[in-house]
Write an enzyme that holds these catalytic residues in place. Structure first.
Site, short mmCIF file in Angstrom:
data_model
loop_
_atom_site.label_atom_id
_atom_site.label_comp_id
_atom_site.label_asym_id
_atom_site.label_seq_id
_atom_site.Cartn_x
_atom_site.Cartn_y
_atom_site.Cartn_z
N ASP A 396 0.85 -1.19 0.00
CA ASP A 396 0.00 0.00 0.00
C ASP A 396 0.89 1.25 0.00
O ASP A 396 2.10 1.16 0.19
CB ASP A 396 -0.88 -0.06 1.26
CG ASP A 396 -1.93 1.05 1.27
OD1 ASP A 396 -2.32 1.50 0.19
OD2 ASP A 396 -2.33 1.45 2.37
N GLU A 399 2.45 4.71 -4.24
CA GLU A 399 2.43 5.62 -5.42
C GLU A 399 3.80 6.28 -5.63
O GLU A 399 4.13 6.55 -6.78
CB GLU A 399 1.34 6.67 -5.22
CG GLU A 399 -0.07 6.11 -5.24
CD GLU A 399 -0.41 5.27 -4.00
OE1 GLU A 399 0.20 5.54 -2.95
OE2 GLU A 399 -1.24 4.36 -4.10
N ASP A 490 -9.00 3.61 -1.99
CA ASP A 490 -9.90 4.09 -0.94
C ASP A 490 -11.22 4.62 -1.49
O ASP A 490 -11.45 5.83 -1.54
CB ASP A 490 -9.19 5.15 -0.11
CG ASP A 490 -8.02 4.56 0.65
OD1 ASP A 490 -7.96 3.30 0.76
OD2 ASP A 490 -7.16 5.31 1.12
#
Ligand code: GLC
Length: 798
Positions: A396, A399, A490
């Site tokens: 997670d 990015e 999300d």
């Protein structure tokens, strides 16, 4: 722009302009690679040499022969292979792609660019413009919002952590610059293999143009011939890699929450599932299992005995998956940080100091996954988790998300997001000029997560070679399917997000990512019982089925909403487990051919404009059309059925008379029901519900077959994990006059484990006689045949 010179080699043709070049190759059948270099003169290279180019996405690349000829008195150069030909207009610097029949697939109106040499790095802009007639649809683009057909939209490719996001938020976490054009029933593909920040305008500013812009010095493009959408996807995934077959358990139901406090709470979740007889295969441990958010540590007060917890979970048939974020806490004495510093594995700022930011850990450093030694080191870090019995990892914040920079601004010239985008679309991440070895963040930002997933995948392969890795990632780039499953980040408990999940997953699937899902029933916000049921009904078709929620939101385990929601959710989770033989076979098809499990209707009806608009419905494989309810309080569902004959098959049982396709229908869909249709000639393999998965060598199997002149179906079976023996069963049927014949052929060394096998044949009339079955019954228009495990032929005389 024009070309005044051509170099011709057997597998490479290069067109040269004053400061530009276009290089053409064919890496695979039906695929051309076109490197467009609009600012070549700015590279200090020899006059006839292209700079080397690294690809993060491409895995298979051959050097196929090209033929070359000139036309129109030398003004047009034609480069061709068996499948496609490219006409390059020398005076204009434009090109046109045709398929073998001579049909124009697409046309490039030119490419251009600038190089701005300001200290300390050169900045680039490179653009390419494709002519796109108004009736051309655009599909794919990876994880993007909007309808299935993205015509009229504008997207940014820059992996971004956005929470909460909305139905028009762009960019999100993944960047997959691949798209399919579709016109008059013919599909073709376009992949822009650049990891730089990019944008695409999909005929929004100008209705007849699709324009791509990259912040890099060139446009490395791939063109794919069709003619069917599936052909394009096959070719694209041959180039960028196919997903490995996941372990069966990872296709079971998964439960997660950011906020499970400790081992006792994990136990109580598992107990909650088991005492209510709810199927479950996996529970996730979110960031709170770590000590101070330090990756590869355990908070021993919350989790005194991780291995004990994992084996206890295993005794209930449940696997544990832990989150692993890239941010490594900068804390001397913490071995992961110490090793990273000593090995020079960390991203640096423009001044050359290790870049410090803030994520969950603060201060945090960022491993540079673009470098092989860093990936190797990171991969090996998984050993402790594997030894504790953790079954997989969840990557997670990759990015990468960075809430705040501590010394990132220690730089000579801050090259960050363009002013217009600052703080708006690009979320906080590393500065554009951060150093990844000899590369800048602007170039490799979009492949950061790809490198992290590769590190995890290769690490797990090495640490536990007998098991199939399971990795789940939020961010990614083209090719991410080779290493990891993807979830769409999300989302929120909005009905609009339930609906959006369908077109997002369809877009991902067309872009090579089959193993994907969205958080059920939404991560942020508060779900209702009705939403849980409706979302689970869609979720049982997501290849990745995970219930996940955020801290501070209402708990979402199925029993939190009372009845009738608990019972309805159980029913649908059980249907998921019944569906596993088909889902597993579809995942095998993804591994073999790159085709996604979830497919848009238009995949098999490419010329049907109505099918193109149906992006709140999908095909599960080729033959099961699913039109779930995705709106609050609706009890009917409109659907469009493409060409063919369709058996109403709501809730996996015949629910009406066969209907002809190419029409709109309205189906009853009370809260417990999902309208579905089974295509004539198709079959669905179901097993019985179970509390958790065991083996994919199914003991009990029922084929639901919609009889037609030709029937075709396939089933892939194996142990469900590892790399042992497998078996492929091919079912073929023929219906002519008063005889319906089904034949079964198998291949592969896996011994048969079948205890019972039933064939449910729909759309036949009452039989006079049945040969080759142990027993048969004809009830309510359905022919039920009990067959021997190793049956090979059944003949029904009507
Ligand atoms: C991110 C993830 C989410 C996770 C949370 C805490 O928001 O997307 O799934 O629960 O971080 O780790």
């Amino acid at each position: 722009m024009s070309f005044d010179d051509i170099s011709i080699e057997s597998t490479r043709i290069t067109f040269w302009g004053t400061r530009t070049a276009l290089e053409v190759r064919s890496p695979l059948p039906g695929v051309l690679r076109l490197r467009h270099l609009p600012t070549l003169g700015h590279r200090e290279l020899g006059p006839r040499e292209l700079p080397p180019k690294q690809s993060w996405a491409v895995v298979e690349h051959r050097e196929l022969p090209l033929s070359f000829r000139r036309e129109e008195e030398g003004q047009v150069a034609v480069v061709s292979t068996e499948e496609v030909s490219l006409e390059v207009r020398l005076a204009q610097g434009t090109w046109r792609l045709r398929d073998a029949s001579g049909r124009e697939l697409t046309r490039c109106e030119g490419f251009s660019g600038e190089a701005m040499t300001d200290y300390p790095v050169t900045r680039y802009r490179s653009r390419i413009s494709l002519h796109s007639p108004p009736d051309e649809a655009w599909l794919g683009f990876g994880e993007k919002v909007g309808a299935l057909d993205k015509r009229g939209m504008h997207f940014v490719f820059w992996n971004t952590d956005v929470v909460p996001h909305h139905p028009d938020t762009d960019p999100l976490y993944q960047s997959i610059p691949f798209s399919l054009g579709l016109r008059d029933g013919v599909a073709w593909g376009f992949f822009l293999d650049e990891s730089w920040r990019m944008e695409v305008d999909v005929a929004s500013e100008d209705r007849s143009r699709v324009r791509w812009e990259s912040f890099g010095p060139e446009l490395d493009t791939y063109l794919f011939a069709g003619p069917m959408p599936a052909d394009v996807v096959r070719r694209y995934t041959a180039l960028t890699g196919r997903p490995p077959l996941p372990p069966l358990w990872s296709l079971g139901a998964q439960q997660s929450r950011w906020g499970y406090e400790n081992a006792e709470e994990i136990r109580s979740v598992i107990r909650g599932y088991r005492t209510r007889k709810l199927p479950l295969d996996c529970v996730y441990l979110d960031i709170d299992y770590m000590e101070g958010y330090k990756v590869w540590t355990w908070d021993r007060t919350r989790y005194p005995n991780p291995a004990g917890l994992a084996s206890e979970a295993a005794s209930h048939g449940v696997r544990l998956v832990t989150i692993i974020d890239p941010g490594v806490k900068a804390e001397p004495g913490y071995s992961v940080y110490d090793e990273a510093l000593a090995g020079d594995y960390l991203v640096r700022n423009d001044r050359g100091n290790v870049l410090l930011g803030e994520v969950w850990p603060k201060p945090a450093t960022f491993p540079d996954f673009t470098r092989e030694p860093v990936r190797k080191w990171w991969g090996q870090q998984h050993r402790g988790l594997m030894e504790a019995g953790i079954a997989g990892v969840w990557n997670d914040m990759n990015e990468p998300a960075c809430f705040r920079l501590i010394n990132g601004h220690e730089t000579f010239s801050i090259i960050s997001a363009p002013a217009v985008d600052m703080g708006k679309v690009e979320g906080p991440t590393l500065p554009h000029d951060a150093r990844h070895g000899d590369k800048r963040h602007l170039e490799v930002h979009n492949v950061y997560a790809l490198g992290m997933a590769q590190a995890a995948y290769e690490g797990l392969r090495e640490i536990a070679p007998e098991r199939r890795p399971f990795i789940l990632t939020r961010a990614g780039f083209a090719g991410i399917q080779r290493y990891s499953a993807v979830w769409t980040g999300d989302n929120s408990s909005y009905w609009s997000h339930l609906e959006l999940s369908i077109s997002m997953l369809l877009g991902l699937g067309l872009s090579g990512v089959s193993f994907a899902g969205s958080d059920v029933p939404g991560f942020m916000g508060h779900a209702s019982g009705e939403m849980l049921v409706r979302w689970t009904q869609v979720g049982i078709f997501y290849p990745l089925l995970r219930n996940h929620s955020a801290k501070g939101t209402r708990f979402q385990e199925p029993w939190r909403f009372g009845e009738p929601y608990l019972s309805l959710t159980r029913e649908w989770l059980e249907r998921r487990y019944r569906l596993l033989p088909t889902l597993y076979t579809l995942m095998h098809e993804s591994a073999q051919e790159g085709l996604p499990a979830l497919r848009p209707l238009v995949m098999y009806a490419p010329g049907d404009a109505e099918a193109l608009r149906m992006d709140d419905a999908f095909l599960f494989g080729k033959d099961l059309l699913v039109a779930p309810v995705v709106r609050q309080a609706r009890t009917r569902r409109h659907a469009y059925l493409p060409e063919g004959r369709w058996l109403p098959f709501s809730d996996f049982g015949q629910s009406g008379e066969v209907v002809e396709g190419r029409q709109h229908v309205l189906a009853e869909a009370p809260l417990g029901t999902v309208p579905m249709w089974l295509r004539a000639g198709g079959a669905l393999a179901l097993t019985e519900p179970a509390l958790h998965t065991t083996s994919a060598n199914w003991a009990r199997l029922t084929w639901h077959i919609h009889a037609a002149p030709r029937v075709e179906a396939r089933l892939y079976e194996d142990a469900g994990d590892g790399y042992g023996a497998s078996r492929v069963t091919q079912l073929n049927g023929e219906w002519a006059g008063d005889r319906f014949v089904l034949e079964r052929r198998t291949e592969g060394a896996l011994p048969l484990a079948r205890e019972t096998e039933t064939l449910c044949v729909y759309a036949l009339s009452a039989p006079r006689e049945v040969l080759g079955a142990r027993e048969y019954r004809f009830e309510d228009g359905v022919l039920l045949l009990e067959v021997e495990a190793g049956w090979s032929r059944v003949e029904v005389r009507l």
